[in-house]
Each structure stands twice: as C-alpha cells, then as structure tokens.
Design a protein around this motif. Sequence first.
Motif, PDB file in Angstrom:
ATOM      1  N   GLU A  96     -10.534   1.902  19.859  1.00 23.16           N
ATOM      2  CA  GLU A  96     -10.515   0.052  19.546  1.00 23.16           C
ATOM      3  C   GLU A  96     -10.746  -0.056  17.818  1.00 23.16           C
ATOM      4  OE1 GLU A  96      -8.688  -2.444  20.300  1.00 23.16           O
ATOM      5  OE2 GLU A  96      -7.405  -0.992  21.851  1.00 23.16           O
ATOM      6  N   GLU A  97     -12.065   1.076  18.138  1.00 18.48           N
ATOM      7  CA  GLU A  97     -12.672   0.907  16.310  1.00 18.48           C
ATOM      8  C   GLU A  97     -11.566   1.621  15.320  1.00 18.48           C
ATOM      9  OE1 GLU A  97     -16.557   3.639  14.520  1.00 18.48           O
ATOM     10  OE2 GLU A  97     -16.410   2.682  16.152  1.00 18.48           O
ATOM     11  N   THR A  98     -11.169   2.458  16.072  1.00 17.98           N
ATOM     12  CA  THR A  98      -9.989   3.145  14.659  1.00 17.98           C
ATOM     13  C   THR A  98      -8.930   2.458  14.526  1.00 17.98           C
ATOM     14  OG1 THR A  98     -11.013   5.541  16.392  1.00 17.98           O
ATOM     15  CG2 THR A  98      -8.908   5.703  14.316  1.00 17.98           C
ATOM     16  N   LYS A  99      -8.144   2.021  15.717  1.00 17.51           N
ATOM     17  CA  LYS A  99      -7.689   1.298  15.531  1.00 17.51           C
ATOM     18  C   LYS A  99      -7.674  -0.302  14.565  1.00 17.51           C
ATOM     19  CE  LYS A  99      -4.973   1.850  19.642  1.00 17.51           C
ATOM     20  NZ  LYS A  99      -4.783   1.159  20.920  1.00 17.51           N
ATOM     21  N   GLY A 100      -8.862  -0.767  14.143  1.00 10.55           N
ATOM     22  CA  GLY A 100      -9.180  -1.577  13.693  1.00 10.55           C
ATOM     23  C   GLY A 100      -9.161  -1.441  12.230  1.00 10.55           C
ATOM     24  N   LYS A 101      -9.886  -0.214  11.933  1.00  7.28           N
ATOM     25  CA  LYS A 101      -9.907   0.994  10.431  1.00  7.28           C
ATOM     26  C   LYS A 101      -8.635   0.842   9.713  1.00  7.28           C
ATOM     27  CE  LYS A 101     -14.347   3.130  10.669  1.00  7.28           C
ATOM     28  NZ  LYS A 101     -14.977   4.336  11.584  1.00  7.28           N
ATOM     29  N   ILE A 102      -7.664   1.225  10.935  1.00  5.60           N
ATOM     30  CA  ILE A 102      -6.802   2.191  10.212  1.00  5.60           C
ATOM     31  C   ILE A 102      -5.787   0.793   9.654  1.00  5.60           C
ATOM     32  CG2 ILE A 102      -4.006   2.842  10.763  1.00  5.60           C
ATOM     33  CD1 ILE A 102      -5.227   4.349  12.574  1.00  5.60           C
ATOM     34  N   SER A 103      -5.941  -0.373  10.885  1.00  7.18           N
ATOM     35  CA  SER A 103      -5.687  -2.031  10.067  1.00  7.18           C
ATOM     36  C   SER A 103      -6.326  -2.619   9.162  1.00  7.18           C
ATOM     37  CB  SER A 103      -5.717  -3.046  11.241  1.00  7.18           C
ATOM     38  OG  SER A 103      -4.853  -2.796  12.605  1.00  7.18           O
ATOM     39  N   LYS A 104      -7.342  -2.168   8.797  1.00  6.54           N
ATOM     40  CA  LYS A 104      -7.806  -2.795   7.710  1.00  6.54           C
ATOM     41  C   LYS A 104      -7.940  -1.808   6.320  1.00  6.54           C
ATOM     42  CE  LYS A 104     -12.277  -4.185   9.462  1.00  6.54           C
ATOM     43  NZ  LYS A 104     -13.888  -4.680   9.789  1.00  6.54           N
ATOM     44  N   LEU A 105      -7.013  -0.810   6.705  1.00  4.53           N
ATOM     45  CA  LEU A 105      -6.337   0.174   5.243  1.00  4.53           C
ATOM     46  C   LEU A 105      -5.359  -0.106   5.062  1.00  4.53           C
ATOM     47  CD1 LEU A 105      -8.313   3.554   6.529  1.00  4.53           C
ATOM     48  CD2 LEU A 105      -8.988   2.562   4.221  1.00  4.53           C
ATOM     49  N   SER A 106      -4.802  -0.319   6.430  1.00  2.88           N
ATOM     50  CA  SER A 106      -3.504  -0.805   5.799  1.00  2.88           C
ATOM     51  C   SER A 106      -2.680  -2.091   4.483  1.00  2.88           C
ATOM     52  CB  SER A 106      -2.234  -1.102   7.245  1.00  2.88           C
ATOM     53  OG  SER A 106      -2.343   0.645   8.042  1.00  2.88           O
ATOM     54  N   LEU A 107      -4.078  -2.852   4.985  1.00  2.00           N
ATOM     55  CA  LEU A 107      -3.386  -4.009   5.069  1.00  2.00           C
ATOM     56  C   LEU A 107      -4.655  -3.971   3.565  1.00  2.00           C
ATOM     57  CD1 LEU A 107      -3.869  -7.621   4.570  1.00  2.00           C
ATOM     58  CD2 LEU A 107      -6.933  -7.244   5.540  1.00  2.00           C
ATOM     59  N   ILE A 108      -5.476  -2.991   2.821  1.00  2.00           N
ATOM     60  CA  ILE A 108      -5.768  -2.868   1.210  1.00  2.00           C
ATOM     61  C   ILE A 108      -4.188  -2.065   0.987  1.00  2.00           C
ATOM     62  CG2 ILE A 108      -6.810  -1.156  -0.024  1.00  2.00           C
ATOM     63  CD1 ILE A 108      -9.765  -1.256   2.092  1.00  2.00           C
ATOM     64  N   GLN A 109      -3.637  -1.580   1.126  1.00  2.00           N
ATOM     65  CA  GLN A 109      -2.280  -0.607   0.920  1.00  2.00           C
ATOM     66  C   GLN A 109      -1.649  -1.751   0.509  1.00  2.00           C
ATOM     67  OE1 GLN A 109      -1.834   2.790   3.845  1.00  2.00           O
ATOM     68  NE2 GLN A 109      -1.741   3.460   2.121  1.00  2.00           N
ATOM     69  N   TYR A 110      -1.273  -2.436   1.522  1.00  2.00           N
ATOM     70  CA  TYR A 110      -0.387  -3.841   0.975  1.00  2.00           C
ATOM     71  C   TYR A 110      -0.503  -4.691  -0.107  1.00  2.00           C
ATOM     72  CZ  TYR A 110       1.610  -1.867   5.271  1.00  2.00           C
ATOM     73  OH  TYR A 110       2.530  -1.368   6.290  1.00  2.00           O
ATOM     74  N   SER A 111      -1.823  -4.367   0.213  1.00  2.00           N
ATOM     75  CA  SER A 111      -2.967  -5.601  -0.901  1.00  2.00           C
ATOM     76  C   SER A 111      -2.453  -4.696  -2.096  1.00  2.00           C
ATOM     77  CB  SER A 111      -4.194  -6.013  -0.718  1.00  2.00           C
ATOM     78  OG  SER A 111      -4.383  -6.854   0.892  1.00  2.00           O
ATOM     79  N   ALA A 112      -3.035  -3.841  -2.204  1.00  2.00           N
ATOM     80  CA  ALA A 112      -2.799  -2.763  -3.386  1.00  2.00           C
ATOM     81  C   ALA A 112      -0.810  -2.640  -4.240  1.00  2.00           C
ATOM     82  CB  ALA A 112      -2.783  -1.302  -3.795  1.00  2.00           C
ATOM     83  N   ILE A 113       0.026  -2.880  -3.378  1.00  2.00           N
ATOM     84  CA  ILE A 113       1.420  -2.833  -3.593  1.00  2.00           C
ATOM     85  C   ILE A 113       1.676  -3.837  -4.540  1.00  2.00           C
ATOM     86  CG2 ILE A 113       3.938  -2.214  -2.782  1.00  2.00           C
ATOM     87  CD1 ILE A 113       2.639  -0.882  -1.071  1.00  2.00           C
ATOM     88  N   GLY A 114       0.564  -4.821  -3.218  1.00  2.00           N
ATOM     89  CA  GLY A 114       1.537  -6.934  -3.896  1.00  2.00           C
ATOM     90  C   GLY A 114       0.362  -6.758  -5.394  1.00  2.00           C
ATOM     91  N   PHE A 115      -0.720  -6.595  -5.715  1.00  2.00           N
ATOM     92  CA  PHE A 115      -0.866  -7.138  -6.954  1.00  2.00           C
ATOM     93  C   PHE A 115       0.061  -6.162  -7.266  1.00  2.00           C
ATOM     94  CE2 PHE A 115      -4.740  -8.010  -4.439  1.00  2.00           C
ATOM     95  CZ  PHE A 115      -4.890  -9.577  -5.073  1.00  2.00           C
ATOM     96  N   PHE A 116      -0.076  -4.582  -7.393  1.00  2.00           N
ATOM     97  CA  PHE A 116       0.444  -3.641  -8.258  1.00  2.00           C
ATOM     98  C   PHE A 116       2.279  -4.552  -9.146  1.00  2.00           C
ATOM     99  CE2 PHE A 116       3.557  -0.427  -9.566  1.00  2.00           C
ATOM    100  CZ  PHE A 116       2.906   0.227 -10.524  1.00  2.00           C
ATOM    101  N   ALA A 117       3.039  -5.138  -8.216  1.00  2.00           N
ATOM    102  CA  ALA A 117       3.998  -5.938  -8.228  1.00  2.00           C
ATOM    103  C   ALA A 117       4.042  -6.927  -9.204  1.00  2.00           C
ATOM    104  CB  ALA A 117       4.700  -5.779  -7.164  1.00  2.00           C
ATOM    105  N   LEU A 118       2.851  -7.222  -8.673  1.00  2.00           N
ATOM    106  CA  LEU A 118       2.711  -9.260  -9.128  1.00  2.00           C
ATOM    107  C   LEU A 118       2.456  -8.968 -10.846  1.00  2.00           C
ATOM    108  CD1 LEU A 118       2.277 -11.581  -9.284  1.00  2.00           C
ATOM    109  CD2 LEU A 118      -0.261 -11.129  -8.948  1.00  2.00           C
TER     110      LEU A 118
END
Length: 231
Positions: free
Chosen positions: A171-193
């Motif tokens: 469960e801890e690992t899944k939580g970390k992966i979810s946070k990293l995914s959010l950071i990745q998608y945010s980086a893509i979003g800011f990059f596109a913006l």
Amino acid sequence: MLNNIQDWSIQKKFRFSFGFMAIFMVASISIWFFTLRQRIHLSADAVAATELDMVMHEYELEMYRWLNDLHKLVHWGKEFKKELDPTKCRFGSWYRSFQIPYKEKEFEEPLRKIGELHVRMHQITGNIILLLKSENRNEALAAANTDLIGSADEVQEQFNRIGQFMDEKQEETKGKISKLSLIQYSAIGFFALFWAIFAFLAWRYSRSIFQSLTHLTASANSVAEGNFQAD
C-alpha cells in the motif's frame, strides 16, 4: 520590472522568452525522467513484494501439508516421505539462500522466528518418528498434539505478521507511485501550458513585427511618392 521589459526591443524579448522556455523545458523533462525512473524502481519493488508474498504463502501451505502427512503417519501408519533435514527441505533450502529485502524489524523478526520454529518442527517430527519406531505411540501422539501443533501455531502467527507487513508495504508503494504519477502529469501539463503561452507570444510578436514592417513600407511608399508628411 514590467515597464523595463516593455521597453525591450522585440529581438531581446524573443531571446528572453526563448531562453526562459528552454530552461523550463529542460527542467520539465528532467523532472519527468526522474519521476519515471523512480516509478520503474518502485514498480519493480512492488512486483518483488508480490512474488515474495506468494512464496511465503506457498511455504505456509507446505507447513500444513507437512502436518497432514505427519497426522497420517501417527494415526494411520502411512509412510512419511518429507525431508527431515531442516537445511535440505524446500523451505530450508530457500531460507538459507534468501536475501532479506527489508531491514524493518516488522519483517526481520518474524522471519527469524519462522526459521527457528522450522528447525524445531523438524526436530519434533524426527522425535515422533523415533517414538513410533520404538512403539511408543502414545508419547508420539502427545508430542504431535502438543509440541508440534504448538510450534505450528507459532509459525502461523509469524506468517500472519509478515503478511500484514507485506500488505502495508504494498500500500505504501502504491501511494508513492500515485504521487510520482501526479508529478509526471503535472510536469506534462505545465510543459504544454508554457509552450502554448510561448506560441501565443511568438504569434503576438510576429504580428507586431509584421504590422511595423507594413507601416514602414507604407511610409516608404508615401515618401517615394513625394509625401514627406508620412509618419
């Protein structure tokens, strides 16, 4: 600051915008690849944890098969075909070569106790077989019903502790992966913006240049025609 930027030439504004976008692009790509690497590492850990959980469950079942075969030996006299050497049985061979992936006490302690109880169960089983061979069936039954079953219950408790630890770790690992995914998608979003902003600014600056050139051409034509009052 804004007034100073407005006073810049178009060329200087272009250089500033391009430099800023280049820095932002490098930062965004670096963040994306860093988080991707971390996600791959965590995903590998999650797969390893799942495989370890399956292995532990298999050896838990192996313990019950061991007890079942011993029950058949004690009560019905059927041959006991399991390996009596605790270092040569399936679990013993695995346990000796196993590299502990977690340093937490919640994992190391129950795993160590399982190893100790595993050796004890082999010793008790060997004693039961010797008692049966010497026709001390009552003592063999007593040992099977008290010593062996008691050790098996302790092993079960330790397996449960490891299972709980593995569930929490996953469960801890899944939580970390979810946070990293959010950071990745945010980086893509800011990059596109920012690329959209850059494209808009480039269009605006190019339009400004075009209008200036059009005005300059019109003024030059007016001067050529003898109109020296043109702006």
